[in-house]
Design a protein around this motif. Structure first.
Motif, PDB file in Angstrom:
ATOM      1  N   VAL A  20      -8.603  -4.437 -39.017  1.00 46.89           N
ATOM      2  CA  VAL A  20      -9.794  -3.657 -38.667  1.00 46.89           C
ATOM      3  C   VAL A  20     -10.882  -3.969 -39.938  1.00 46.89           C
ATOM      4  O   VAL A  20     -12.035  -4.464 -39.934  1.00 46.89           O
ATOM      5  CB  VAL A  20      -9.823  -2.226 -38.476  1.00 46.89           C
ATOM      6  CG1 VAL A  20     -11.245  -1.662 -38.661  1.00 46.89           C
ATOM      7  CG2 VAL A  20      -9.272  -2.108 -37.019  1.00 46.89           C
ATOM      8  N   THR A  21     -10.030  -3.956 -41.136  1.00 47.61           N
ATOM      9  CA  THR A  21     -10.951  -4.180 -42.354  1.00 47.61           C
ATOM     10  C   THR A  21     -11.450  -5.548 -42.377  1.00 47.61           C
ATOM     11  O   THR A  21     -12.706  -5.914 -42.842  1.00 47.61           O
ATOM     12  CB  THR A  21      -9.916  -4.115 -43.437  1.00 47.61           C
ATOM     13  OG1 THR A  21      -9.416  -2.695 -43.474  1.00 47.61           O
ATOM     14  CG2 THR A  21     -10.626  -4.300 -44.922  1.00 47.61           C
ATOM     15  N   THR A  22     -10.623  -6.602 -41.897  1.00 50.11           N
ATOM     16  CA  THR A  22     -11.049  -8.194 -41.996  1.00 50.11           C
ATOM     17  C   THR A  22     -12.552  -8.210 -41.015  1.00 50.11           C
ATOM     18  O   THR A  22     -13.171  -8.845 -41.449  1.00 50.11           O
ATOM     19  CB  THR A  22      -9.737  -8.873 -41.698  1.00 50.11           C
ATOM     20  OG1 THR A  22      -8.783  -8.742 -42.378  1.00 50.11           O
ATOM     21  CG2 THR A  22     -10.324 -10.380 -41.233  1.00 50.11           C
ATOM     22  N   SER A  49     -28.782  -1.078 -43.345  1.00 53.89           N
ATOM     23  CA  SER A  49     -28.324  -0.488 -42.268  1.00 53.89           C
ATOM     24  C   SER A  49     -27.859  -1.710 -41.128  1.00 53.89           C
ATOM     25  O   SER A  49     -28.344  -2.632 -40.996  1.00 53.89           O
ATOM     26  CB  SER A  49     -29.457   0.209 -41.429  1.00 53.89           C
ATOM     27  OG  SER A  49     -28.929   0.926 -40.480  1.00 53.89           O
ATOM     28  N   ILE A  50     -26.537  -1.233 -40.654  1.00 52.90           N
ATOM     29  CA  ILE A  50     -26.116  -2.334 -39.639  1.00 52.90           C
ATOM     30  C   ILE A  50     -26.079  -1.597 -38.238  1.00 52.90           C
ATOM     31  O   ILE A  50     -25.546  -0.442 -38.189  1.00 52.90           O
ATOM     32  CB  ILE A  50     -24.759  -2.571 -40.069  1.00 52.90           C
ATOM     33  CG1 ILE A  50     -24.395  -3.511 -41.500  1.00 52.90           C
ATOM     34  CG2 ILE A  50     -23.881  -3.480 -39.038  1.00 52.90           C
ATOM     35  CD1 ILE A  50     -23.166  -3.671 -42.025  1.00 52.90           C
ATOM     36  N   PRO A  51     -26.517  -2.186 -36.914  1.00 54.60           N
ATOM     37  CA  PRO A  51     -26.461  -1.723 -35.985  1.00 54.60           C
ATOM     38  C   PRO A  51     -25.037  -1.026 -35.401  1.00 54.60           C
ATOM     39  O   PRO A  51     -23.911  -2.004 -35.805  1.00 54.60           O
ATOM     40  CB  PRO A  51     -26.738  -2.944 -35.134  1.00 54.60           C
ATOM     41  CG  PRO A  51     -27.515  -3.785 -35.852  1.00 54.60           C
ATOM     42  CD  PRO A  51     -27.011  -3.601 -37.162  1.00 54.60           C
ATOM     43  N   GLU A  52     -24.908  -0.111 -35.107  1.00 53.93           N
ATOM     44  CA  GLU A  52     -23.776   0.447 -34.578  1.00 53.93           C
ATOM     45  C   GLU A  52     -22.933  -0.335 -33.835  1.00 53.93           C
ATOM     46  O   GLU A  52     -21.651  -0.424 -33.890  1.00 53.93           O
ATOM     47  CB  GLU A  52     -23.777   1.939 -34.068  1.00 53.93           C
ATOM     48  CG  GLU A  52     -24.284   3.030 -34.815  1.00 53.93           C
ATOM     49  CD  GLU A  52     -24.587   4.292 -33.984  1.00 53.93           C
ATOM     50  OE1 GLU A  52     -24.481   4.391 -32.602  1.00 53.93           O
ATOM     51  OE2 GLU A  52     -24.654   5.438 -34.843  1.00 53.93           O
ATOM     52  N   GLN A  53     -23.803  -0.999 -32.745  1.00 54.29           N
ATOM     53  CA  GLN A  53     -22.675  -1.723 -31.939  1.00 54.29           C
ATOM     54  C   GLN A  53     -22.175  -3.011 -32.344  1.00 54.29           C
ATOM     55  O   GLN A  53     -21.044  -3.494 -32.108  1.00 54.29           O
ATOM     56  CB  GLN A  53     -23.694  -2.290 -30.912  1.00 54.29           C
ATOM     57  CG  GLN A  53     -23.176  -2.894 -29.466  1.00 54.29           C
ATOM     58  CD  GLN A  53     -21.936  -1.860 -29.100  1.00 54.29           C
ATOM     59  OE1 GLN A  53     -22.305  -0.817 -28.564  1.00 54.29           O
ATOM     60  NE2 GLN A  53     -20.908  -2.344 -28.601  1.00 54.29           N
ATOM     61  N   ALA A  54     -22.882  -3.567 -33.637  1.00 53.31           N
ATOM     62  CA  ALA A  54     -22.274  -4.573 -34.299  1.00 53.31           C
ATOM     63  C   ALA A  54     -20.678  -4.211 -34.957  1.00 53.31           C
ATOM     64  O   ALA A  54     -19.814  -4.997 -34.876  1.00 53.31           O
ATOM     65  CB  ALA A  54     -23.154  -5.120 -35.067  1.00 53.31           C
ATOM     66  N   VAL A  55     -20.782  -2.931 -35.512  1.00 52.00           N
ATOM     67  CA  VAL A  55     -19.709  -2.626 -36.103  1.00 52.00           C
ATOM     68  C   VAL A  55     -18.587  -2.255 -34.880  1.00 52.00           C
ATOM     69  O   VAL A  55     -17.392  -2.687 -35.208  1.00 52.00           O
ATOM     70  CB  VAL A  55     -19.704  -1.301 -36.853  1.00 52.00           C
ATOM     71  CG1 VAL A  55     -18.508  -0.799 -37.495  1.00 52.00           C
ATOM     72  CG2 VAL A  55     -20.780  -1.700 -37.992  1.00 52.00           C
ATOM     73  N   ILE A  56     -19.071  -1.625 -33.926  1.00 50.49           N
ATOM     74  CA  ILE A  56     -18.114  -1.501 -32.665  1.00 50.49           C
ATOM     75  C   ILE A  56     -17.551  -2.676 -32.243  1.00 50.49           C
ATOM     76  O   ILE A  56     -16.290  -2.714 -32.003  1.00 50.49           O
ATOM     77  CB  ILE A  56     -18.854  -0.580 -31.775  1.00 50.49           C
ATOM     78  CG1 ILE A  56     -19.060   1.011 -32.366  1.00 50.49           C
ATOM     79  CG2 ILE A  56     -17.778  -0.538 -30.342  1.00 50.49           C
ATOM     80  CD1 ILE A  56     -19.714   1.666 -31.354  1.00 50.49           C
ATOM     81  N   ASP A  57     -18.349  -3.548 -32.038  1.00 49.41           N
ATOM     82  CA  ASP A  57     -17.867  -4.930 -31.475  1.00 49.41           C
ATOM     83  C   ASP A  57     -16.863  -5.567 -32.366  1.00 49.41           C
ATOM     84  O   ASP A  57     -16.123  -6.303 -32.184  1.00 49.41           O
ATOM     85  CB  ASP A  57     -19.219  -5.940 -31.380  1.00 49.41           C
ATOM     86  CG  ASP A  57     -19.989  -5.614 -30.136  1.00 49.41           C
ATOM     87  OD1 ASP A  57     -19.764  -4.786 -29.453  1.00 49.41           O
ATOM     88  OD2 ASP A  57     -21.028  -6.259 -30.107  1.00 49.41           O
ATOM     89  N   ALA A  58     -17.108  -5.468 -33.840  1.00 48.50           N
ATOM     90  CA  ALA A  58     -16.194  -6.010 -34.747  1.00 48.50           C
ATOM     91  C   ALA A  58     -14.860  -5.235 -34.550  1.00 48.50           C
ATOM     92  O   ALA A  58     -13.620  -6.078 -34.676  1.00 48.50           O
ATOM     93  CB  ALA A  58     -16.687  -6.001 -36.215  1.00 48.50           C
ATOM     94  N   ILE A  59     -14.665  -4.151 -34.362  1.00 52.11           N
ATOM     95  CA  ILE A  59     -13.704  -3.193 -34.271  1.00 52.11           C
ATOM     96  C   ILE A  59     -12.907  -3.676 -33.093  1.00 52.11           C
ATOM     97  O   ILE A  59     -11.584  -3.868 -32.996  1.00 52.11           O
ATOM     98  CB  ILE A  59     -13.794  -1.766 -34.256  1.00 52.11           C
ATOM     99  CG1 ILE A  59     -14.337  -1.422 -35.941  1.00 52.11           C
ATOM    100  CG2 ILE A  59     -12.545  -0.953 -34.004  1.00 52.11           C
ATOM    101  CD1 ILE A  59     -14.774   0.018 -35.805  1.00 52.11           C
ATOM    102  N   GLN A  60     -13.699  -3.864 -31.937  1.00 52.44           N
ATOM    103  CA  GLN A  60     -13.295  -4.288 -30.705  1.00 52.44           C
ATOM    104  C   GLN A  60     -12.589  -5.539 -30.747  1.00 52.44           C
ATOM    105  O   GLN A  60     -11.673  -6.070 -30.378  1.00 52.44           O
ATOM    106  CB  GLN A  60     -14.197  -4.035 -29.595  1.00 52.44           C
ATOM    107  CG  GLN A  60     -14.448  -2.735 -29.212  1.00 52.44           C
ATOM    108  CD  GLN A  60     -15.676  -2.555 -28.323  1.00 52.44           C
ATOM    109  OE1 GLN A  60     -16.523  -3.506 -28.154  1.00 52.44           O
ATOM    110  NE2 GLN A  60     -15.639  -1.390 -27.517  1.00 52.44           N
ATOM    111  N   GLU A  61     -13.016  -6.478 -31.541  1.00 54.66           N
ATOM    112  CA  GLU A  61     -12.594  -7.877 -31.834  1.00 54.66           C
ATOM    113  C   GLU A  61     -11.246  -7.817 -32.459  1.00 54.66           C
ATOM    114  O   GLU A  61     -10.123  -8.592 -32.165  1.00 54.66           O
ATOM    115  CB  GLU A  61     -13.499  -8.722 -32.695  1.00 54.66           C
ATOM    116  CG  GLU A  61     -13.164 -10.078 -32.910  1.00 54.66           C
ATOM    117  CD  GLU A  61     -13.154 -10.989 -31.530  1.00 54.66           C
ATOM    118  OE1 GLU A  61     -12.396 -11.878 -31.605  1.00 54.66           O
ATOM    119  OE2 GLU A  61     -13.967 -10.643 -30.861  1.00 54.66           O
ATOM    120  N   ALA A  62     -10.998  -6.787 -33.270  1.00 58.53           N
ATOM    121  CA  ALA A  62      -9.622  -6.521 -33.957  1.00 58.53           C
ATOM    122  C   ALA A  62      -8.726  -5.883 -32.899  1.00 58.53           C
ATOM    123  O   ALA A  62      -7.340  -5.917 -33.009  1.00 58.53           O
ATOM    124  CB  ALA A  62      -9.743  -5.870 -34.965  1.00 58.53           C
ATOM    125  N   GLY A  63      -9.288  -5.511 -31.756  1.00 58.56           N
ATOM    126  CA  GLY A  63      -8.372  -5.139 -30.838  1.00 58.56           C
ATOM    127  C   GLY A  63      -8.033  -3.513 -30.563  1.00 58.56           C
ATOM    128  O   GLY A  63      -7.223  -2.962 -29.857  1.00 58.56           O
TER     129      GLY A  63
END
Length: 69
Positions: A20-22, A49-63
């Protein structure tokens, strides 16, 4: 400086924390990522400010699944 907190489900170990950190650290403007495994929380600090969805997408990319807190 902007700080956002997300609730993440599915993390069980330090490998999860590292994944997740990566992924979140790769986003533009992120300056720090703190993952609290026990609480299932991810705190993201950024210069802008970063769009919430961008962070959520990154976390989802981590699985993992995530929602903004």
């Amino acid at each position: 400086m902007s700080t956002s907190i997300y609730t993440v489900t599915g993390m069980t170990c330090q490998h999860c924390v590292a994944s997740v950190t990566t992924e979140v650290s790769r986003l533009d403007h992120v300056t720090a990522v703190e993952v609290d495994l026990d609480a299932g929380k991810v705190t993201v600090e950024s210069t802008e400010s970063i769009p919430e969805q961008a962070v959520i997408d990154a976390i989802q990319e981590a699985g993992y699944s995530a929602v903004a807190s």
